[in-house]
Design a protein around this motif. Sequence first.
Motif, short mmCIF file in Angstrom:
data_model
loop_
_atom_site.label_atom_id
_atom_site.label_comp_id
_atom_site.label_asym_id
_atom_site.label_seq_id
_atom_site.Cartn_x
_atom_site.Cartn_y
_atom_site.Cartn_z
N LEU A 10 28.93 45.85 25.52
CA LEU A 10 30.22 45.89 25.49
C LEU A 10 30.51 47.13 26.29
CD1 LEU A 10 32.34 44.69 22.02
CD2 LEU A 10 31.67 42.94 23.94
N TRP A 11 30.07 48.18 26.12
CA TRP A 11 29.75 48.78 27.12
C TRP A 11 29.42 49.29 28.36
CZ3 TRP A 11 33.20 52.48 25.36
CH2 TRP A 11 33.71 52.47 24.71
N ARG A 12 28.07 48.38 27.94
CA ARG A 12 27.48 48.74 29.24
C ARG A 12 28.00 46.76 29.54
NH1 ARG A 12 22.15 47.27 26.41
NH2 ARG A 12 21.09 49.34 25.77
N ALA A 13 28.40 46.27 29.47
CA ALA A 13 29.81 45.66 30.55
C ALA A 13 30.77 46.43 31.16
CB ALA A 13 30.05 44.36 29.68
N LEU A 14 31.55 46.57 30.41
CA LEU A 14 32.31 47.98 31.00
C LEU A 14 31.86 48.79 32.06
CD1 LEU A 14 35.47 48.86 31.22
CD2 LEU A 14 34.60 50.57 29.15
N VAL A 15 30.51 49.60 31.86
CA VAL A 15 30.63 50.57 33.19
C VAL A 15 29.91 49.49 34.32
CG1 VAL A 15 29.06 51.73 33.76
CG2 VAL A 15 29.27 51.64 31.56
N VAL A 16 29.17 48.31 34.13
CA VAL A 16 29.38 47.23 35.34
C VAL A 16 30.59 46.36 35.37
CG1 VAL A 16 28.55 45.11 35.71
CG2 VAL A 16 26.92 46.42 34.78
N PHE A 17 31.33 46.48 35.30
CA PHE A 17 33.12 45.87 35.24
C PHE A 17 33.68 47.18 36.30
CE2 PHE A 17 37.93 45.85 34.59
CZ PHE A 17 37.85 45.41 35.02
N ARG A 18 33.26 48.06 36.32
CA ARG A 18 34.30 49.78 36.77
C ARG A 18 33.65 49.72 38.13
NH1 ARG A 18 37.28 53.49 33.86
NH2 ARG A 18 39.00 53.90 35.43
N VAL A 19 32.33 49.51 38.01
CA VAL A 19 31.66 49.36 39.16
C VAL A 19 31.81 48.85 39.79
CG1 VAL A 19 29.46 49.87 41.02
CG2 VAL A 19 29.47 50.45 38.59
N ILE A 20 31.89 47.53 39.66
CA ILE A 20 32.41 45.89 40.64
C ILE A 20 33.96 46.07 41.09
CG2 ILE A 20 32.47 43.55 40.86
CD1 ILE A 20 30.51 42.95 38.85
N THR A 21 34.32 47.16 39.80
CA THR A 21 36.57 46.39 40.25
C THR A 21 36.94 47.83 41.57
OG1 THR A 21 36.69 47.62 38.40
CG2 THR A 21 37.07 45.73 38.34
N TRP A 22 35.89 48.94 41.19
CA TRP A 22 35.71 49.71 42.75
C TRP A 22 35.33 49.58 43.46
CZ3 TRP A 22 32.31 52.11 46.04
CH2 TRP A 22 33.03 52.57 46.60
N PHE A 23 34.41 48.54 44.26
CA PHE A 23 34.23 47.39 45.11
C PHE A 23 35.11 46.95 46.01
CE2 PHE A 23 29.85 48.64 44.44
CZ PHE A 23 29.73 49.41 45.50
N PHE A 24 35.91 46.01 44.58
CA PHE A 24 37.11 45.48 44.95
C PHE A 24 38.10 45.88 45.32
CE2 PHE A 24 36.09 42.07 41.49
CZ PHE A 24 35.23 41.35 42.62
N ALA A 25 38.06 47.44 44.88
CA ALA A 25 39.66 48.08 45.57
C ALA A 25 38.92 48.68 46.56
CB ALA A 25 40.36 49.20 44.79
N CYS A 26 37.98 48.66 47.51
CA CYS A 26 37.43 48.72 48.54
C CYS A 26 37.69 47.88 49.60
CB CYS A 26 36.15 49.45 48.89
SG CYS A 26 35.75 51.32 47.72
N LEU A 27 37.44 46.61 49.42
CA LEU A 27 37.41 45.36 49.82
C LEU A 27 39.20 45.12 49.83
CD1 LEU A 27 36.66 42.65 51.03
CD2 LEU A 27 36.67 41.97 49.07
N GLY A 28 39.88 45.52 49.14
CA GLY A 28 41.54 45.54 49.15
C GLY A 28 42.23 46.68 49.86
N VAL A 29 41.38 47.44 50.35
CA VAL A 29 41.47 48.42 51.71
C VAL A 29 41.59 48.15 52.88
CG1 VAL A 29 41.60 51.38 52.30
CG2 VAL A 29 42.02 50.63 50.11
N TYR A 30 40.14 47.45 53.15
CA TYR A 30 39.15 47.21 54.12
C TYR A 30 40.57 46.10 54.66
CZ TYR A 30 36.94 44.87 57.51
OH TYR A 30 36.41 44.80 58.16
N THR A 31 40.88 45.20 53.62
CA THR A 31 41.71 44.00 54.05
C THR A 31 43.18 44.38 54.61
OG1 THR A 31 42.14 43.46 51.61
CG2 THR A 31 40.34 41.85 52.82
N ARG A 32 43.54 46.40 54.27
CA ARG A 32 44.96 46.09 54.35
C ARG A 32 45.25 47.04 55.15
NH1 ARG A 32 44.78 45.19 49.05
NH2 ARG A 32 46.14 44.01 47.69
N TRP A 33 44.01 47.77 55.88
CA TRP A 33 43.54 48.87 56.63
C TRP A 33 44.72 49.01 57.49
CZ3 TRP A 33 40.97 52.67 56.07
CH2 TRP A 33 40.55 53.30 57.48
N ASP A 34 45.29 47.99 57.87
CA ASP A 34 46.18 47.91 59.68
C ASP A 34 47.62 48.43 58.95
OD1 ASP A 34 44.72 47.27 61.50
OD2 ASP A 34 44.90 45.14 61.59
#
Length: 372
Positions: A10-34
């Motif tokens: 479960l802890w390993r899955a949390l680490v993977v979740f944290r990394v993936i969701t950071w990329f989602f946050a980056c994607l969200g900033v990219y789509t809202r850049w303007d």
Amino acid sequence: MTSTDLVRPLWRALVVFRVITWFFACLGVYTRWDGLYRPTGAIALLAVMAAWTVVVSIGYSRSWGRRNTRFAVLDLVVTIACMAGTLLAQPLSHIQNGASVLTSVWVAGPVVALAIARGRDGGLLGATGICLALVLLVGPDQWVRVLNAVQLLLVAGLVVGYAATTTRRASIRLTEAIAAEAAAAERIRLSRSIHDGVLQVLAQVQRRGKAMGGEGAELAGLAAEQEVALRTLMTGRPTVSSQGTVDLCALLLPLATTSVDVVVPAGQVLVDAHTASELVAVVNEALGNVREHAGPAARAWIVVEDLPGEVMLSIRDNGRGTTSERFAQAAAEGRLGVSQSICGRIADLGGTAEVRTAPGEGTEWEMKVGKA
């Protein structure tokens, strides 16, 4: 050796979740850049989130981060600070008018961490903290806009917390089962060796000693006692359970000797540690009375019965016996073995103790105490 910690994945899955969701946050900033008021602020926020993602990934991959609840609480505090960091890219008025919080689903990380570390209560604590921060950012009048996110965070805290608690209990039971299996295998191995060697020698000493008489008979008695001790050792079983209670049977079985038989259920009889220690003391006091008063040839039987909600303990001997008046006389003379060491202990445990005895008919104690 294979790890039996079933919570670690479960802890390993949390680490993977944290990394993936950071990329989602980056994607969200990219789509809202303007639509960003200060894009450089968004980049700075993502950099801080990336740095903290690395920190928690290392922490949750190490035992110090998994076992220290304060680290998960620190994760919650930093995550809330990152949510507030959205103000670097968007004014508060924009957020309250519909602009998104840039941290996105990344904020669920500490909720999952606290749920794994502290179960349901930890998950609810983390979800409540994130939800309050989210409502404060969007404003009390706009809380309906984040209702779905609030619901998902609360459900995640509950579900993951329940799953972590269940998994942790299963891990403890698995560890105990593996240990018990290893101990049983070792006992079987030793039993074969002892049976083929030591027990046969002791049996021969008993036969030859009895035939010789005198000192040989005394040696035969000692050999018989050692045989009983060895057999008790070979059939021993774990004492402490996964719930922190104690198996009363495991504590009483070693009291068996050539003149004392211990009869217990096949399964464990679990009581709290204090109750178990007091009952063992009661049995030792009763056996002491048998040795002192019942006569040199007397035998004793200890019987444990597992009843619904309570334990019944019987101690019987075939000695000289006595009368109830003698017990009262002994207490009046200051000999408190029966009144205090036996009856007093059972009364302190909230149980009952009855004694039946008569001259020439031995003595039988019947005691009942609650398991809790």
